[in-house]
Write a protein that holds these residues in place. Structure first.
Motif, PDB file in Angstrom:
ATOM      1  N   LYS A  20       0.812  -1.172   0.105  1.00  0.00           N
ATOM      2  CA  LYS A  20      -0.162  -0.415   0.348  1.00  0.00           C
ATOM      3  C   LYS A  20       1.018   1.509  -0.222  1.00  0.00           C
ATOM      4  O   LYS A  20       2.222   1.161   0.439  1.00  0.00           O
ATOM      5  CB  LYS A  20      -0.513  -0.064   1.129  1.00  0.00           C
ATOM      6  N   TYR A  60     -11.968  -2.849  -2.840  1.00  0.00           N
ATOM      7  CA  TYR A  60     -12.679  -2.885  -1.121  1.00  0.00           C
ATOM      8  C   TYR A  60     -14.168  -3.238  -0.637  1.00  0.00           C
ATOM      9  O   TYR A  60     -14.445  -2.957   0.194  1.00  0.00           O
ATOM     10  CB  TYR A  60     -11.904  -2.000  -0.357  1.00  0.00           C
ATOM     11  N   LEU A  63     -16.076  -4.025   2.105  1.00  0.00           N
ATOM     12  CA  LEU A  63     -15.814  -3.830   3.213  1.00  0.00           C
ATOM     13  C   LEU A  63     -17.001  -2.859   3.116  1.00  0.00           C
ATOM     14  O   LEU A  63     -16.703  -0.794   4.473  1.00  0.00           O
ATOM     15  CB  LEU A  63     -14.336  -3.479   3.624  1.00  0.00           C
ATOM     16  N   PHE A  68     -14.836   2.922   8.365  1.00  0.00           N
ATOM     17  CA  PHE A  68     -13.403   3.705   7.493  1.00  0.00           C
ATOM     18  C   PHE A  68     -13.597   3.061   5.707  1.00  0.00           C
ATOM     19  O   PHE A  68     -12.285   3.445   6.274  1.00  0.00           O
ATOM     20  CB  PHE A  68     -12.546   2.873   8.163  1.00  0.00           C
ATOM     21  N   LEU A  72     -10.348   4.744   3.959  1.00  0.00           N
ATOM     22  CA  LEU A  72      -9.411   3.586   3.265  1.00  0.00           C
ATOM     23  C   LEU A  72      -9.304   3.589   2.347  1.00  0.00           C
ATOM     24  O   LEU A  72      -8.401   3.569   1.749  1.00  0.00           O
ATOM     25  CB  LEU A  72     -10.069   2.139   3.679  1.00  0.00           C
ATOM     26  N   ARG A  96      -0.678 -14.815   4.560  1.00  0.00           N
ATOM     27  CA  ARG A  96      -1.217 -14.308   4.709  1.00  0.00           C
ATOM     28  C   ARG A  96      -1.051 -14.378   6.494  1.00  0.00           C
ATOM     29  O   ARG A  96      -0.852 -13.420   7.372  1.00  0.00           O
ATOM     30  CB  ARG A  96      -3.293 -14.505   5.381  1.00  0.00           C
ATOM     31  N   THR A 102      -4.805  -8.387  10.782  1.00  0.00           N
ATOM     32  CA  THR A 102      -4.941  -7.059  10.369  1.00  0.00           C
ATOM     33  C   THR A 102      -4.423  -5.744  11.390  1.00  0.00           C
ATOM     34  O   THR A 102      -4.067  -4.520  10.908  1.00  0.00           O
ATOM     35  CB  THR A 102      -6.442  -7.169  10.162  1.00  0.00           C
ATOM     36  N   ARG A 113       3.625  -7.136   9.171  1.00  0.00           N
ATOM     37  CA  ARG A 113       2.794  -6.173   9.923  1.00  0.00           C
ATOM     38  C   ARG A 113       2.930  -5.699  11.164  1.00  0.00           C
ATOM     39  O   ARG A 113       3.231  -5.048  11.966  1.00  0.00           O
ATOM     40  CB  ARG A 113       1.262  -6.021  10.085  1.00  0.00           C
ATOM     41  N   VAL A 120      -3.851   0.297  12.314  1.00  0.00           N
ATOM     42  CA  VAL A 120      -4.607  -0.944  11.338  1.00  0.00           C
ATOM     43  C   VAL A 120      -5.185  -0.280   9.766  1.00  0.00           C
ATOM     44  O   VAL A 120      -4.979  -0.772   9.138  1.00  0.00           O
ATOM     45  CB  VAL A 120      -5.776  -1.879  12.201  1.00  0.00           C
ATOM     46  N   SER A 121      -5.518   0.807  10.221  1.00  0.00           N
ATOM     47  CA  SER A 121      -5.427   1.904   8.882  1.00  0.00           C
ATOM     48  C   SER A 121      -3.717   2.398   7.888  1.00  0.00           C
ATOM     49  O   SER A 121      -4.220   2.754   6.977  1.00  0.00           O
ATOM     50  CB  SER A 121      -5.655   3.420   9.395  1.00  0.00           C
ATOM     51  N   ASN A 123      -1.368   0.056   7.470  1.00  0.00           N
ATOM     52  CA  ASN A 123      -0.599  -1.695   7.837  1.00  0.00           C
ATOM     53  C   ASN A 123      -0.096  -1.966   6.900  1.00  0.00           C
ATOM     54  O   ASN A 123       0.283  -3.121   6.620  1.00  0.00           O
ATOM     55  CB  ASN A 123      -1.738  -2.140   8.588  1.00  0.00           C
ATOM     56  N   HIS A 126      -1.414  -5.600   1.618  1.00  0.00           N
ATOM     57  CA  HIS A 126      -2.733  -6.338   1.415  1.00  0.00           C
ATOM     58  C   HIS A 126      -2.399  -8.009   0.923  1.00  0.00           C
ATOM     59  O   HIS A 126      -1.372  -8.034   0.003  1.00  0.00           O
ATOM     60  CB  HIS A 126      -3.811  -5.837   0.653  1.00  0.00           C
TER      61      HIS A 126
HETATM   62  P1  GDP Z   1      -6.974  -7.756   5.907  1.00  0.00           P
HETATM   63  O1  GDP Z   1      -6.986  -8.187   4.132  1.00  0.00           O
HETATM   64  O2  GDP Z   1      -6.154  -8.057   6.703  1.00  0.00           O
HETATM   65  O3  GDP Z   1      -6.360  -6.537   4.758  1.00  0.00           O
HETATM   66  O4  GDP Z   1      -7.799  -6.954   6.621  1.00  0.00           O
HETATM   67  P2  GDP Z   1      -9.689  -6.288   5.559  1.00  0.00           P
HETATM   68  O5  GDP Z   1     -10.513  -7.241   4.419  1.00  0.00           O
HETATM   69  O6  GDP Z   1     -10.444  -6.952   6.851  1.00  0.00           O
HETATM   70  O7  GDP Z   1      -9.881  -4.857   5.581  1.00  0.00           O
HETATM   71  C1  GDP Z   1      -8.793  -3.864   4.770  1.00  0.00           C
HETATM   72  C2  GDP Z   1      -8.123  -3.072   5.630  1.00  0.00           C
HETATM   73  O8  GDP Z   1      -8.559  -2.209   6.029  1.00  0.00           O
HETATM   74  C3  GDP Z   1      -7.062  -3.561   6.153  1.00  0.00           C
HETATM   75  O9  GDP Z   1      -5.887  -3.822   5.865  1.00  0.00           O
HETATM   76  C4  GDP Z   1      -7.034  -2.530   6.889  1.00  0.00           C
HETATM   77  O10 GDP Z   1      -5.568  -1.653   6.833  1.00  0.00           O
HETATM   78  C5  GDP Z   1      -7.991  -1.574   7.158  1.00  0.00           C
HETATM   79  N1  GDP Z   1      -9.244  -1.637   8.633  1.00  0.00           N
HETATM   80  C6  GDP Z   1      -9.784  -3.238   8.644  1.00  0.00           C
HETATM   81  N2  GDP Z   1      -9.868  -3.324   9.673  1.00  0.00           N
HETATM   82  C7  GDP Z   1     -10.288  -1.211   9.871  1.00  0.00           C
HETATM   83  C8  GDP Z   1     -10.032  -0.764  11.473  1.00  0.00           C
HETATM   84  O11 GDP Z   1     -10.849  -1.036  12.192  1.00  0.00           O
HETATM   85  N3  GDP Z   1     -10.657   0.634  11.099  1.00  0.00           N
HETATM   86  C9  GDP Z   1      -9.827   1.102  10.176  1.00  0.00           C
HETATM   87  N4  GDP Z   1      -9.785   2.756   9.975  1.00  0.00           N
HETATM   88  N5  GDP Z   1      -9.292   0.196   9.292  1.00  0.00           N
HETATM   89  C10 GDP Z   1      -9.405  -0.739   9.266  1.00  0.00           C
END
Ligand code: GDP
Ligand code: MG
Length: 160
Positions: A20, A60, A63, A68, A72, A96, A102, A113, A120-121, A123, A126
């Motif tokens: 990212k 995404y 989501l 968020f 994102l 993974r 995450t 990570r 988390v925001s 990280n 992907h």
């Molecule tokens: P990943 O597959 O581990 O990347 O996680 P997810 O698919 O659940 O989420 C996608 C991306 O959204 C994550 O890598 C984070 O950058 C972001 N994200 C996930 N959960 C949160 C959260 O609770 N807060 C914020 N700000 N970003 C989040």
């Protein structure tokens, strides 16, 4: 050369991995690529791309109901992303594991990570979360002709 057809099929597993904008800006491209490379996975596609916000939203889209989501998508489209496809036995699930949880606060030390980021925001990386997602994400980010099939010399030392 390969006797067991199940092993041969497994080796063709592919996953979509993206560094990212925070990972790119922080100079972590070689560190992240190096971890996948040293593990024994094979890079089959790579490009540097600044995604539009619409493209980020497509990537995404699962989501889209999350609070968020907007931030994102803004973030993913804020600068260059290194988009890649990696190939190898078990690469989707083990990729993974290399990435870690995450939230970097929950990622184990030794993971990308866990070792390299804090929030988390932000990280830095992907990775596809399953076989179906991998196919969809590879198809979204790459044209079929951008994927390069080749034999790597170390394969005979990685797979029996
Ligand atoms: P990943 O597959 O581990 O990347 O996680 P997810 O698919 O659940 O989420 C996608 C991306 O959204 C994550 O890598 C984070 O950058 C972001 N994200 C996930 N959960 C949160 C959260 O609770 N807060 C914020 N700000 N970003 C989040
Ligand atoms: Mg995910």
């Amino acid at each position: 050369m390969l006797q067991d057809p199940t092993v041969e099929a497994a080796e063709l597993e592919r996953t979509f991995i993206a560094i990212k904008p925070d990972g790119v800006q922080r100079g972590l491209i070689s560190e992240i690529i190096g971890r996948f490379e040293r593990k024994g996975y094979k890079l089959v596609a790579i490009k540097l791309i600044v995604p539009t916000k619409e493209f980020a939203a497509q990537h995404y889209d699962d989501l889209s109901s999350r609070p968020f989501f907007n931030g994102l998508c803004d973030f993913l489209s804020s600068g260059p992303v290194v988009a890649m496809v990696w190939e190898g036995q078990g690469v989707i699930k083990y990729g993974r594991k290399l990435i870690g949880a995450t939230s970097p606060q929950a990622s184990e030390p030794g993971t990308i990570r866990g070792d390299l980021c804090v929030q988390v925001s932000r990280n830095i990386i992907h990775g596809s979360d399953g076989p179906e997602t991998a196919v969809n994400e590879i198809g979204l980010w790459f044209k079929p002709e951008e994927l390069v099939s080749y034999t790597k010399n170390d394969e005979k030392w990685l797979y029996e």
